[in-house]
Motif scaffolding. Structure first.
Motif, PDB file in Angstrom:
ATOM      1  N   HIS A  77     -50.044 -45.920-108.607  1.00 28.90           N
ATOM      2  CA  HIS A  77     -48.843 -46.743-108.398  1.00 28.90           C
ATOM      3  C   HIS A  77     -47.808 -45.990-107.566  1.00 28.90           C
ATOM      4  N   THR A  78     -47.569 -44.738-107.910  1.00 25.27           N
ATOM      5  CA  THR A  78     -46.600 -43.925-107.168  1.00 25.27           C
ATOM      6  C   THR A  78     -47.035 -43.736-105.719  1.00 25.27           C
ATOM      7  N   SER A  79     -48.333 -43.625-105.493  1.00 22.26           N
ATOM      8  CA  SER A  79     -48.863 -43.369-104.150  1.00 22.26           C
ATOM      9  C   SER A  79     -48.925 -44.626-103.281  1.00 22.26           C
ATOM     10  N   ILE A  80     -49.144 -45.783-103.892  1.00 23.88           N
ATOM     11  CA  ILE A  80     -49.373 -47.020-103.136  1.00 23.88           C
ATOM     12  C   ILE A  80     -48.075 -47.736-102.762  1.00 23.88           C
ATOM     13  N   TYR A  81     -47.154 -47.819-103.702  1.00 28.71           N
ATOM     14  CA  TYR A  81     -45.962 -48.653-103.494  1.00 28.71           C
ATOM     15  C   TYR A  81     -44.750 -47.811-103.120  1.00 28.71           C
ATOM     16  N   PRO A  82     -43.864 -48.351-102.260  1.00 30.23           N
ATOM     17  CA  PRO A  82     -43.880 -49.695-101.683  1.00 30.23           C
ATOM     18  C   PRO A  82     -44.998 -49.834-100.655  1.00 30.23           C
ATOM     19  N   LEU A  83     -45.586 -50.998-100.630  1.00 26.90           N
ATOM     20  CA  LEU A  83     -46.766 -51.257 -99.812  1.00 26.90           C
ATOM     21  C   LEU A  83     -46.374 -51.794 -98.439  1.00 26.90           C
ATOM     22  N   ALA A  84     -46.890 -51.168 -97.405  1.00 24.56           N
ATOM     23  CA  ALA A  84     -46.655 -51.640 -96.037  1.00 24.56           C
ATOM     24  C   ALA A  84     -47.726 -51.046 -95.125  1.00 24.56           C
ATOM     25  N   SER A 108     -51.074 -56.125-105.388  1.00 21.52           N
ATOM     26  CA  SER A 108     -49.996 -57.103-105.521  1.00 21.52           C
ATOM     27  C   SER A 108     -48.751 -56.554-106.194  1.00 21.52           C
ATOM     28  N   ASN A 109     -48.839 -55.351-106.757  1.00 23.25           N
ATOM     29  CA  ASN A 109     -47.777 -54.789-107.597  1.00 23.25           C
ATOM     30  C   ASN A 109     -47.587 -55.648-108.849  1.00 23.25           C
ATOM     31  N   ARG A 110     -48.649 -56.376-109.208  1.00 20.45           N
ATOM     32  CA  ARG A 110     -48.703 -57.146-110.450  1.00 20.45           C
ATOM     33  C   ARG A 110     -50.043 -56.819-111.108  1.00 20.45           C
ATOM     34  N   ASN A 144     -51.484 -49.864-115.121  1.00 21.02           N
ATOM     35  CA  ASN A 144     -50.526 -48.816-114.769  1.00 21.02           C
ATOM     36  C   ASN A 144     -50.334 -48.694-113.264  1.00 21.02           C
ATOM     37  N   ALA A 145     -51.349 -49.037-112.476  1.00 25.83           N
ATOM     38  CA  ALA A 145     -51.215 -49.023-111.016  1.00 25.83           C
ATOM     39  C   ALA A 145     -50.609 -50.325-110.506  1.00 25.83           C
ATOM     40  N   LYS A 146     -50.564 -51.340-111.371  1.00 26.16           N
ATOM     41  CA  LYS A 146     -50.120 -52.690-110.992  1.00 26.16           C
ATOM     42  C   LYS A 146     -50.993 -53.229-109.862  1.00 26.16           C
ATOM     43  N   ILE A 147     -52.291 -53.220-110.150  1.00 24.67           N
ATOM     44  CA  ILE A 147     -53.315 -53.752-109.262  1.00 24.67           C
ATOM     45  C   ILE A 147     -53.940 -54.961-109.951  1.00 24.67           C
ATOM     46  N   SER A 188     -47.030 -59.614 -97.289  1.00 23.58           N
ATOM     47  CA  SER A 188     -46.669 -60.681 -98.226  1.00 23.58           C
ATOM     48  C   SER A 188     -45.685 -61.615 -97.551  1.00 23.58           C
ATOM     49  N   THR A 189     -45.845 -62.913 -97.780  1.00 25.62           N
ATOM     50  CA  THR A 189     -44.892 -63.895 -97.246  1.00 25.62           C
ATOM     51  C   THR A 189     -43.551 -63.787 -97.953  1.00 25.62           C
ATOM     52  N   LYS A 190     -43.492 -63.126 -99.110  1.00 27.68           N
ATOM     53  CA  LYS A 190     -42.234 -62.952 -99.837  1.00 27.68           C
ATOM     54  C   LYS A 190     -41.364 -61.877 -99.221  1.00 27.68           C
ATOM     55  N   GLY A 191     -41.982 -60.997 -98.415  1.00 25.03           N
ATOM     56  CA  GLY A 191     -41.228 -59.922 -97.794  1.00 25.03           C
ATOM     57  C   GLY A 191     -41.176 -58.654 -98.607  1.00 25.03           C
ATOM     58  N   CYS A 192     -41.799 -58.653 -99.776  1.00 23.01           N
ATOM     59  CA  CYS A 192     -41.878 -57.438-100.597  1.00 23.01           C
ATOM     60  C   CYS A 192     -43.009 -57.556-101.586  1.00 23.01           C
ATOM     61  N   LEU A 193     -43.470 -56.429-102.049  1.00 23.63           N
ATOM     62  CA  LEU A 193     -44.482 -56.385-103.101  1.00 23.63           C
ATOM     63  C   LEU A 193     -44.039 -55.391-104.149  1.00 23.63           C
TER      64      LEU A 193
END
Length: 193
Positions: A77-84, A108-110, A144-147, A188-193
């Protein structure tokens, strides 16, 4: 490289993770089959992992397996996000002899996990390792990774083959989801993950 230490009354874990590595690992949990699975995950995800776990394996392997999943999930989680700048979605089907396991991932961070091994009886032991712990590890990592991950057994009979195919499929799908793509800013169409 991300590092994490986690100590409870049941386990003492020290781990580090390099998301864009070469797939090298140094795993020491004192659970032989589990070490083998983590090495396979590292190799096929190309994520470098150093992990040492001292756990209450005289009780059983549950605490060590789940807590290693928690630690690796937090490091991911710490390594992946924020995702871009990455694909975000990845999938893989891995064949091992008669077995085939498919994994689909959304960064998805979910957190969500579908673990469907219902096409055969996926219960028993591989040596002294309970196969029930495989789902516990994937749940701990994903939550814990929010995957979001769907891990589905397409066919298979040999518990070792099925389990190893699952760890490898998860690794390959994650590697593909993390593939860099300069044309994608925030996937993401939301502009954030």
């Amino acid at each position: 490289m991300q590092q994490l230490k986690r100590q409870t009354k049941e386990t003492n874990i020290q781990a580090s993770l390099e998301l864009y590595g070469s797939g090298t690992s140094h795993i020491q949990t004192n659970i032989g089959f589990f070490d083998h699975m983590l090495e396979a995950f590292s190799k096929h995800s190309l994520i470098d992992i150093d992990l040492k776990c001292q756990g209450d394996i005289v009780v059983d392997f549950h605490h060590s397996v789940e807590d290693c999943g928690i630690v690796l999930g937090e490091l991911l989680h710490t390594s992946i996000y924020p995702l871009a700048g990455v694909e975000r979605f990845g999938n893989s089907a891995v064949v091992m002899d008669e077995s085939c396991v498919e994994c689909d991932i959304d960064l998805s961070n979910r957190a969500f996990l579908v673990f469907d091994m219902s096409t055969c009886t996926y219960q028993g032991k591989i040596g002294d390792f309970d196969t029930d712990l495989v789902e516990e590890w994937f749940r701990a990592v994903c939550f814990n990774a929010k995957i979001s991950a769907h891990i589905v057994l397409k066919r298979g009979k040999n518990l070792h083959h099925i389990t190893e195919a699952a760890f490898k499929a998860f690794g390959v799908a994650l590697r593909r989801a993390l593939s860099k793509n300069d044309r994608i800013q925030i996937p993401s169409t939301k502009g954030c993950l």
